[in-house]
Motif scaffolding. Sequence first.
Motif, mmCIF file in Angstrom:
data_model
loop_
_atom_site.group_PDB
_atom_site.id
_atom_site.type_symbol
_atom_site.label_atom_id
_atom_site.label_comp_id
_atom_site.label_asym_id
_atom_site.label_seq_id
_atom_site.Cartn_x
_atom_site.Cartn_y
_atom_site.Cartn_z
ATOM 1 N N ARG A 44 0.832 -1.195 0.000
ATOM 2 C CA ARG A 44 0.000 0.000 0.000
ATOM 3 C C ARG A 44 0.868 1.247 0.000
ATOM 4 O O ARG A 44 1.816 1.348 0.765
ATOM 5 C CB ARG A 44 -0.870 -0.058 1.256
ATOM 6 C CG ARG A 44 -1.780 1.101 1.496
ATOM 7 C CD ARG A 44 -2.548 0.824 2.809
ATOM 8 N NE ARG A 44 -3.504 1.842 3.118
ATOM 9 C CZ ARG A 44 -3.311 2.801 4.010
ATOM 10 N NH1 ARG A 44 -2.170 2.871 4.678
ATOM 11 N NH2 ARG A 44 -4.249 3.688 4.236
ATOM 12 N N ALA A 45 0.503 2.219 -0.850
ATOM 13 C CA ALA A 45 1.196 3.510 -0.888
ATOM 14 C C ALA A 45 0.181 4.621 -0.699
ATOM 15 O O ALA A 45 -0.829 4.681 -1.403
ATOM 16 C CB ALA A 45 1.923 3.691 -2.216
ATOM 17 N N VAL A 46 0.434 5.514 0.237
ATOM 18 C CA VAL A 46 -0.399 6.693 0.454
ATOM 19 C C VAL A 46 0.214 7.821 -0.358
ATOM 20 O O VAL A 46 1.412 8.095 -0.242
ATOM 21 C CB VAL A 46 -0.469 7.050 1.956
ATOM 22 C CG1 VAL A 46 -1.253 8.339 2.172
ATOM 23 C CG2 VAL A 46 -1.084 5.898 2.755
ATOM 24 N N VAL A 47 -0.609 8.457 -1.209
ATOM 25 C CA VAL A 47 -0.123 9.510 -2.104
ATOM 26 C C VAL A 47 -1.114 10.663 -2.178
ATOM 27 O O VAL A 47 -2.320 10.464 -2.035
ATOM 28 C CB VAL A 47 0.121 8.967 -3.537
ATOM 29 C CG1 VAL A 47 1.271 7.974 -3.562
ATOM 30 C CG2 VAL A 47 -1.136 8.343 -4.114
ATOM 31 N N PRO A 48 -0.607 11.894 -2.403
ATOM 32 C CA PRO A 48 -1.527 13.003 -2.688
ATOM 33 C C PRO A 48 -2.142 12.746 -4.062
ATOM 34 O O PRO A 48 -1.503 12.150 -4.934
ATOM 35 C CB PRO A 48 -0.621 14.231 -2.688
ATOM 36 C CG PRO A 48 0.761 13.715 -2.861
ATOM 37 C CD PRO A 48 0.785 12.296 -2.408
ATOM 38 N N PHE A 49 -3.374 13.202 -4.241
ATOM 39 C CA PHE A 49 -4.100 12.857 -5.464
ATOM 40 C C PHE A 49 -5.011 14.001 -5.874
ATOM 41 O O PHE A 49 -5.621 14.665 -5.033
ATOM 42 C CB PHE A 49 -4.935 11.601 -5.189
ATOM 43 C CG PHE A 49 -5.849 11.210 -6.314
ATOM 44 C CD1 PHE A 49 -5.346 10.657 -7.483
ATOM 45 C CD2 PHE A 49 -7.214 11.393 -6.204
ATOM 46 C CE1 PHE A 49 -6.193 10.293 -8.519
ATOM 47 C CE2 PHE A 49 -8.070 11.026 -7.226
ATOM 48 C CZ PHE A 49 -7.557 10.470 -8.389
ATOM 49 N N SER A 50 -5.111 14.212 -7.193
ATOM 50 C CA SER A 50 -6.106 15.151 -7.706
ATOM 51 C C SER A 50 -6.582 14.669 -9.062
ATOM 52 O O SER A 50 -5.811 14.116 -9.854
ATOM 53 C CB SER A 50 -5.557 16.571 -7.789
ATOM 54 O OG SER A 50 -4.519 16.653 -8.709
ATOM 55 N N GLY A 56 -7.126 15.307 -2.672
ATOM 56 C CA GLY A 56 -7.079 14.735 -1.335
ATOM 57 C C GLY A 56 -5.909 13.781 -1.244
ATOM 58 O O GLY A 56 -4.953 13.859 -2.021
ATOM 59 N N THR A 57 -6.008 12.862 -0.313
ATOM 60 C CA THR A 57 -4.972 11.851 -0.129
ATOM 61 C C THR A 57 -5.624 10.485 -0.245
ATOM 62 O O THR A 57 -6.675 10.245 0.361
ATOM 63 C CB THR A 57 -4.304 12.005 1.249
ATOM 64 O OG1 THR A 57 -3.808 13.343 1.367
ATOM 65 C CG2 THR A 57 -3.153 11.028 1.417
ATOM 66 N N ILE A 58 -4.992 9.611 -1.048
ATOM 67 C CA ILE A 58 -5.522 8.264 -1.233
ATOM 68 C C ILE A 58 -4.435 7.243 -0.927
ATOM 69 O O ILE A 58 -3.250 7.580 -0.867
ATOM 70 C CB ILE A 58 -6.034 8.031 -2.672
ATOM 71 C CG1 ILE A 58 -4.891 8.205 -3.698
ATOM 72 C CG2 ILE A 58 -7.218 8.942 -2.986
ATOM 73 C CD1 ILE A 58 -5.251 7.768 -5.116
ATOM 74 N N ALA A 59 -4.850 6.017 -0.738
ATOM 75 C CA ALA A 59 -3.915 4.899 -0.653
ATOM 76 C C ALA A 59 -4.210 3.998 -1.837
ATOM 77 O O ALA A 59 -5.376 3.710 -2.140
ATOM 78 C CB ALA A 59 -4.095 4.141 0.652
ATOM 79 N N ILE A 60 -3.158 3.578 -2.512
ATOM 80 C CA ILE A 60 -3.280 2.660 -3.645
ATOM 81 C C ILE A 60 -2.607 1.356 -3.245
ATOM 82 O O ILE A 60 -1.444 1.363 -2.833
ATOM 83 C CB ILE A 60 -2.582 3.213 -4.908
ATOM 84 C CG1 ILE A 60 -3.133 4.588 -5.288
ATOM 85 C CG2 ILE A 60 -2.699 2.220 -6.059
ATOM 86 C CD1 ILE A 60 -2.312 5.298 -6.364
ATOM 87 N N THR A 61 -3.341 0.266 -3.360
ATOM 88 C CA THR A 61 -2.747 -1.055 -3.183
ATOM 89 C C THR A 61 -2.886 -1.772 -4.512
ATOM 90 O O THR A 61 -3.999 -2.087 -4.943
ATOM 91 C CB THR A 61 -3.452 -1.862 -2.073
ATOM 92 O OG1 THR A 61 -3.407 -1.113 -0.858
ATOM 93 C CG2 THR A 61 -2.775 -3.209 -1.868
ATOM 94 N N VAL A 62 -1.754 -1.978 -5.192
ATOM 95 C CA VAL A 62 -1.770 -2.711 -6.449
ATOM 96 C C VAL A 62 -1.825 -4.187 -6.084
ATOM 97 O O VAL A 62 -0.894 -4.719 -5.474
ATOM 98 C CB VAL A 62 -0.520 -2.385 -7.299
ATOM 99 C CG1 VAL A 62 -0.474 -3.257 -8.540
ATOM 100 C CG2 VAL A 62 -0.514 -0.910 -7.687
#
Length: 178
Positions: A44-50, A56-62
Amino acid sequence: MKSALIATGCAAALLLSGCGEEGGKTVRADGTMAPGSELKVGERAVVPFSDAGKSGTIAITVKSVEIGPKEDLAKFKDKGEGSLPVYVRMVIENVSGTDLADTSVSVRAVDPNGKGTKVIMAGGTPACKGETAPATFTTPGATYETCDTEGVKDGSEVGGVSFVEGDGYKDDPVTWKK
C-alpha cells in the motif's frame, strides 16, 4: 560512550523528522510516499491525489499486474496490433476523507527495468473495465476496487506499474514491482 551518544542522537533526529525509509520506500513527514519509492505488488502507498477538480490523499494497493490475451484488444483493431493488454487490479482508499467521488486513478505499466512500456491503452476491455470512484467515496476509509488497462509490446515483459500523478511523481514515480 561517544558512539552510543551519536547513535542516540541519530535515532532522536530520525524520530523527530517524521520520515522513515524501509527497503526502497520512503514515507514523508505528512505520511505520503516520497517520489522514487519502490514497493512490491500487494503493498500500500499513500499519495496526494487530484482528478476532476478534486484533491485529497488516497492509498493505492496494487493487487496484481497481469498480461492478458491478445484477443482482448480486438476492439482496438489496428491500433492494438503488436500489443498485449496489461491488467492492473487495485484497491483505492480515501485517506483524507475529502470528496473524491467520480475520480479516476491511473498507473503506467513499466518494463522490468522500471522504464515505461511506451504502449498506452485508452479505455478498458471487458476483462478490465476501469471503475471510477463511487458516489460514496467521500469519507476516510472508503474503498473501491478498480482495474486499469495498460499495454506492453507483444513479446515484452511487464515489470510492474508506476504512479506518476502530481507532487514530484511525474519525474520520479512511485513504482510497484512484480
